[in-house]
Design an enzyme around this catalytic site. Structure first.
Site, short mmCIF file in Angstrom:
data_model
loop_
_atom_site.label_atom_id
_atom_site.label_comp_id
_atom_site.label_asym_id
_atom_site.label_seq_id
_atom_site.Cartn_x
_atom_site.Cartn_y
_atom_site.Cartn_z
N LYS A 8 34.40 -72.19 -19.53
CA LYS A 8 34.27 -71.56 -20.87
C LYS A 8 34.27 -72.65 -21.94
O LYS A 8 34.76 -73.76 -21.72
CB LYS A 8 35.42 -70.58 -21.13
CG LYS A 8 36.85 -71.19 -21.10
CD LYS A 8 37.35 -71.74 -22.41
CE LYS A 8 38.71 -72.42 -22.25
NZ LYS A 8 39.07 -73.34 -23.31
N ASP A 132 44.88 -68.38 -20.31
CA ASP A 132 43.41 -68.36 -20.30
C ASP A 132 42.83 -67.66 -19.06
O ASP A 132 41.61 -67.48 -18.97
CB ASP A 132 42.85 -69.80 -20.33
CG ASP A 132 42.87 -70.39 -21.73
OD1 ASP A 132 43.22 -69.66 -22.68
OD2 ASP A 132 42.55 -71.58 -21.86
P1 ATP Z 1 42.57 -75.06 -20.08
O1 ATP Z 1 41.38 -75.05 -20.99
O2 ATP Z 1 42.86 -73.73 -19.39
O3 ATP Z 1 43.80 -75.69 -20.66
P2 ATP Z 1 41.74 -77.45 -18.86
O4 ATP Z 1 40.27 -77.56 -18.82
O5 ATP Z 1 42.39 -78.12 -20.02
O6 ATP Z 1 42.15 -75.95 -18.84
P3 ATP Z 1 42.14 -77.73 -16.02
O7 ATP Z 1 40.86 -78.35 -15.58
O8 ATP Z 1 42.35 -76.32 -15.75
O9 ATP Z 1 42.39 -78.03 -17.58
O10 ATP Z 1 43.32 -78.64 -15.42
C1 ATP Z 1 44.61 -78.65 -15.96
C2 ATP Z 1 45.60 -79.17 -14.92
O11 ATP Z 1 45.75 -78.18 -13.90
C3 ATP Z 1 45.16 -80.44 -14.23
O12 ATP Z 1 46.16 -81.39 -14.42
C4 ATP Z 1 45.03 -80.08 -12.75
O13 ATP Z 1 45.56 -81.06 -11.91
C5 ATP Z 1 45.82 -78.78 -12.60
N1 ATP Z 1 45.20 -77.83 -11.63
C6 ATP Z 1 45.84 -77.03 -10.77
N2 ATP Z 1 44.98 -76.28 -10.07
C7 ATP Z 1 43.76 -76.59 -10.49
C8 ATP Z 1 42.44 -76.16 -10.15
N3 ATP Z 1 42.22 -75.24 -9.21
N4 ATP Z 1 41.41 -76.70 -10.81
C9 ATP Z 1 41.63 -77.62 -11.79
N5 ATP Z 1 42.83 -78.08 -12.13
C10 ATP Z 1 43.90 -77.57 -11.51
#
Ligand code: ATP
Length: 279
Positions: A8, A132
């Site tokens: 997203k 989210d």
């Molecule tokens: P958001 O926008 O929801 O905050 P994000 O893009 O900032 O998400 P993610 O890519 O979801 O961040 O990753 C955040 C943390 O979650 C990372 O440090 C990662 O190691 C951990 N994590 C746990 N499970 C997953 C997964 N299935 N995919 C990605 N990251 C994961």
């Protein structure tokens, strides 16, 4: 079974105040995009979650693993499953990759295990995994309020191309919120005009009303993110914004050729560049 787990972007992200329970009251318009991870579900006696990405944990600290355990607990089903996550969405990038994977897992298990959960029930389970996560049960274009879990579906946004540029750094969403002083926000996004623009399929309006108060923290702390955003604008995107807590910046373009031209011209400032589009 193979399912796509899409990312997203935030067309708007506003933080209104800090609640007594410590969470932030937000108002944001979230837009599902075509960039996606692939999730493979295979029959297995045990519960196994595997992801080859260096920054994503395997096993019980993966959000997908947590999603399976929660679905089992909520439904009383006691089955195993082997899940493999093929990552394409940049990690810790503001694109909701982990949240999307968790929601896709709930949708996948509902199908595979014939659980008969409806959308509201799946959104409720999703909400226990993160603010989210519920958005990704239905995806599309939605207004999220409260802590991000109160969702209203908006009609489908008009087709726009998205250039995604991720600088070589990861950002912790928690830290960005901790460093946000709400009193310093002078420029709140115009959510109601953005909603009107989406409803009227007004592409120029959508590009005009982009706004994210978390830029105040991330752009201030990482000048590269600011430079990247400015470059995307200078190269002719119709609008540009940081997604979520960053550091990914996106540019919106009406023309595919323009999006490709920008993506090719960004150079070493961004570690990963994608051209994708609204779902
Ligand atoms: P958001 O926008 O929801 O905050 P994000 O893009 O900032 O998400 P993610 O890519 O979801 O961040 O990753 C955040 C943390 O979650 C990372 O440090 C990662 O190691 C951990 N994590 C746990 N499970 C997953 C997964 N299935 N995919 C990605 N990251 C994961």
């Amino acid at each position: 079974m193979k399912l796509k787990s899409r990312a997203k972007i935030n067309l708007t992200l506003d933080v209104l105040y800090k609640r007594e329970d410590g969470y932030h009251e937000v108002k944001m318009i979230m837009q599902e995009i075509e960039l996606a991870d692939n999730i493979y579900f295979r029959k297995c006696d045990q519960l196994k979650v595997n992801c080859l990405h260096p920054f994503v944990p395997n096993g019980s600290s993966n959000l997908v693993y947590k999603a399976v355990e929660l679905v089992k607990r909520k439904t009383g089903v006691n089955k195993g499953i082997s899940i493999e996550i093929e990552k394409k969405i940049p990690v810790a990038a503001g694109l909701g990759g982990g949240s999307s994977n968790a929601a896709t897992t709930i949708l996948g298990l509902n199908k595979l295990w014939n659980l008969g959960l409806n959308v509201k029930q799946m959104e409720s389970i999703a909400g226990e995994l993160g603010a989210d996560v519920p958005f990704f049960i239905q995806g599309g274009t939605q207004l999220a309020t409260g802590t991000g879990k109160d969702l209203t579906i908006i009609n489908k946004a008009p087709a726009l191309w998205v250039v995604l540029a991720k600088p070589n750094l990861g950002v912790s969403t928690k830290e960005v919120y901790q460093n946000l002083s709400i009193g310093n926000i002078s420029n709140h996004p115009d959510t109601s005009n953005m909603l009107n623009a989406i409803r009227q399929q007004d592409k120029k309006g959508i590009c005009t009303y982009l706004g994210n108060v978390l830029e105040l923290v991330t752009l201030h702390r990482y000048s590269n993110v600011k430079i990247l955003k400015n470059k995307i604008c200078e190269m002719g995107a119709n609008g540009a914004l940081m997604s979520g807590s960053g550091p990914t910046v996106f540019g919106l373009c009406e023309e595919y050729e323009k999006a490709i031209q920008i993506a090719k011209g960004l150079g070493p400032l961004s570690e990963e560049v994608f051209v994708t589009k609204f779902v």
